[in-house]
Design an enzyme around this catalytic site. Structure first.
Site, PDB file in Angstrom:
ATOM      1  N   ASP A   1     -10.119   0.755 -24.559  1.00  0.00           N
ATOM      2  CA  ASP A   1     -10.366   0.528 -23.136  1.00  0.00           C
ATOM      3  C   ASP A   1     -10.526   1.842 -22.397  1.00  0.00           C
ATOM      4  O   ASP A   1     -10.042   2.878 -22.847  1.00  0.00           O
ATOM      5  CB  ASP A   1      -9.163  -0.175 -22.480  1.00  0.00           C
ATOM      6  CG  ASP A   1      -9.148  -1.663 -22.744  1.00  0.00           C
ATOM      7  OD1 ASP A   1     -10.204  -2.202 -23.115  1.00  0.00           O
ATOM      8  OD2 ASP A   1      -8.083  -2.266 -22.571  1.00  0.00           O
TER       9      ASP A   1
ATOM     10  N   ARG B   1      -3.368  -9.693 -20.389  1.00  0.00           N
ATOM     11  CA  ARG B   1      -4.317  -9.410 -21.474  1.00  0.00           C
ATOM     12  C   ARG B   1      -3.732  -8.472 -22.527  1.00  0.00           C
ATOM     13  O   ARG B   1      -4.309  -8.313 -23.600  1.00  0.00           O
ATOM     14  CB  ARG B   1      -5.642  -8.865 -20.935  1.00  0.00           C
ATOM     15  CG  ARG B   1      -5.561  -7.518 -20.319  1.00  0.00           C
ATOM     16  CD  ARG B   1      -6.896  -7.071 -19.749  1.00  0.00           C
ATOM     17  NE  ARG B   1      -7.827  -6.623 -20.782  1.00  0.00           N
ATOM     18  CZ  ARG B   1      -7.778  -5.437 -21.378  1.00  0.00           C
ATOM     19  NH1 ARG B   1      -6.823  -4.577 -21.066  1.00  0.00           N
ATOM     20  NH2 ARG B   1      -8.669  -5.110 -22.289  1.00  0.00           N
TER      21      ARG B   1
ATOM     22  N   PRO C   1       0.824  -1.221   0.000  1.00  0.00           N
ATOM     23  CA  PRO C   1       0.000   0.000   0.000  1.00  0.00           C
ATOM     24  C   PRO C   1       0.852   1.262   0.000  1.00  0.00           C
ATOM     25  O   PRO C   1       0.346   2.341  -0.289  1.00  0.00           O
ATOM     26  CB  PRO C   1      -0.850  -0.131   1.278  1.00  0.00           C
ATOM     27  CG  PRO C   1      -0.299  -1.282   2.047  1.00  0.00           C
ATOM     28  CD  PRO C   1       0.588  -2.078   1.157  1.00  0.00           C
TER      29      PRO C   1
ATOM     30  N   GLU D   1       2.786  -7.181   8.411  1.00  0.00           N
ATOM     31  CA  GLU D   1       3.020  -5.738   8.264  1.00  0.00           C
ATOM     32  C   GLU D   1       4.012  -5.439   7.141  1.00  0.00           C
ATOM     33  O   GLU D   1       4.465  -4.305   7.000  1.00  0.00           O
ATOM     34  CB  GLU D   1       3.492  -5.140   9.586  1.00  0.00           C
ATOM     35  CG  GLU D   1       2.518  -5.333  10.747  1.00  0.00           C
ATOM     36  CD  GLU D   1       1.111  -4.805  10.438  1.00  0.00           C
ATOM     37  OE1 GLU D   1       0.987  -3.656  10.003  1.00  0.00           O
ATOM     38  OE2 GLU D   1       0.144  -5.584  10.639  1.00  0.00           O
TER      39      GLU D   1
HETATM   40  C1  JAH Z   1      -0.810  -5.820   2.731  1.00  0.00           C
HETATM   41  C2  JAH Z   1       1.709  -6.898   2.258  1.00  0.00           C
HETATM   42  N1  JAH Z   1      -2.472  -1.665  -2.995  1.00  0.00           N
HETATM   43  C3  JAH Z   1      -3.121  -2.785  -2.470  1.00  0.00           C
HETATM   44  C4  JAH Z   1      -2.303  -3.551  -1.489  1.00  0.00           C
HETATM   45  C5  JAH Z   1      -1.152  -4.209  -1.845  1.00  0.00           C
HETATM   46  C6  JAH Z   1      -0.447  -4.929  -0.886  1.00  0.00           C
HETATM   47  C7  JAH Z   1      -0.918  -4.956   0.416  1.00  0.00           C
HETATM   48  N2  JAH Z   1      -2.021  -4.300   0.737  1.00  0.00           N
HETATM   49  C8  JAH Z   1      -2.707  -3.614  -0.187  1.00  0.00           C
HETATM   50  C9  JAH Z   1      -0.210  -5.698   1.487  1.00  0.00           C
HETATM   51  C10 JAH Z   1      -0.138  -6.500   3.746  1.00  0.00           C
HETATM   52  C11 JAH Z   1       1.127  -7.036   3.511  1.00  0.00           C
HETATM   53  C12 JAH Z   1       1.053  -6.240   1.253  1.00  0.00           C
END
Ligand code: JAH
Length: 280
Positions: free
Chosen positions: A171, A156, A87, A114
């Site tokens: 698209d 794709r 994230p 985490e």
């Molecule tokens: C959560 C590792 N962008 C969406 C996304 C991508 C990865 C993760 N969370 C949300 C994530 C926990 C651990 C990756």
């Protein structure tokens, strides 16, 4: 193209055998290697996580299994691109999908808990290209669903995978990864219709039945503009600013511009279009 995936849940990737991507894999247009991170643990419990230095909630993925996994998987070829969903990454867009589709080899590293010890990406960067990307502003329990999303977006676009090569240029976002923006550059698409012509007293828009292909293209762009104004004011603001949605120079030519007619459609849709050039 080769795609390697490192995860503690290899079974999560069963969907890669389904649909377009599954068929591309059957044909050999994509080769998937799904690897269990725990294969690179050495303790009896196959431990992949530990408490965070500095305190705080949750657990962090230990660096050693990741280092060994990346060494082993990346030893299988030349110059892979390592993609780490998080994230905290840069937003993954259609432009990333197009760029990744032109790579011969992607390695995806799926974190859990985490996240992965910060030294893993840093150390990997000393040996290969590494990109930390986010598929949206929400937190998952791990990177696996994000990798499925990206594999589909990339797969794709591979030659021969999408039945109709034209549909990529049309698209939403209108960027096919080729040298030109499509007619819907920077917009989301409007609605589509098929038979029957009348369904539950609702008619298909007559312009689509009249055979005037210029009028159809104009109508589709108008609908795309209206839906983009409604649902994605951020995209319209970008087009109004005359600014590409990525920082690279090429993008300016690839992305669409708004004509006076486009501005009129947006204005009619209630979108605040600044300026003297809007007729009223
Ligand atoms: C959560 C590792 N962008 C969406 C996304 C991508 C990865 C993760 N969370 C949300 C994530 C926990 C651990 C990756």
């Amino acid at each position: 193209m080769r795609i390697d995936i490192i995860t503690i849940f290899p079974e999560y990737f069963a969907p890669l055998n389904v649909s377009l991507i599954g068929k591309a894999a059957q044909r050999g247009d994509i080769t998937f290697g799904v690897h269990d991170l725990r294969d690179w643990t050495h303790d009896v419990h196959h431990t992949v996580d530990d408490s965070p230095f500095g305190g705080g909630p949750g657990m962090v993925m230990k660096p050693e299994p990741w280092g060994d996994a990346l060494d082993a998987v990346s030893a299988g070829g030349t110059d892979p691109l390592l993609v780490i969903p998080t994230p905290a990454g840069v937003p993954f867009t259609q432009r990333h999908a197009a760029r990744y589709a032109a790579e011969p080899w992607l390695i995806f590293a799926c974190g859990r808990y985490e996240g992965i010890d910060g030294r893993v990406a840093d150390e990997a960067r000393s040996r290969m290209r590494v990109e930390e990307v986010s598929i949206g502003d929400y937190v998952l329990a791990g990177g696996e669903p994000a990798v499925l999303v990206m594999a589909e977006a990339v797969g794709r676009l591979l030659p021969g995978v999408l039945g109709n090569a034209e549909s990529a240029a049309n698209d939403s976002f209108g960027f096919d990864g080729g040298s030109s923006g499509g007619p819907m550059a920077g917009l989301v698409e409007g609605p589509a219709y098929t038979r029957p012509r009348v369904w539950r007293d609702r008619e298909v828009p007559p312009v689509l039945l009249a055979g005037d292909h210029g009028a159809i293209a104009r109508w589709r762009r108008d609908m795309a503009l209206r839906r983009t104004a409604q649902n994605r004011p951020d995209l319209v603001a970008r087009l109004l600013a005359g600014r590409p949605n990525q920082a690279d120079e090429e993008a300016a030519d690839l992305l669409g511009r708004l004509s006076d007619h486009d501005r009129e459609v947006l204005s009619q849709a209630g979108f605040p279009v600044s300026g003297e050039d809007v007729a009223h």
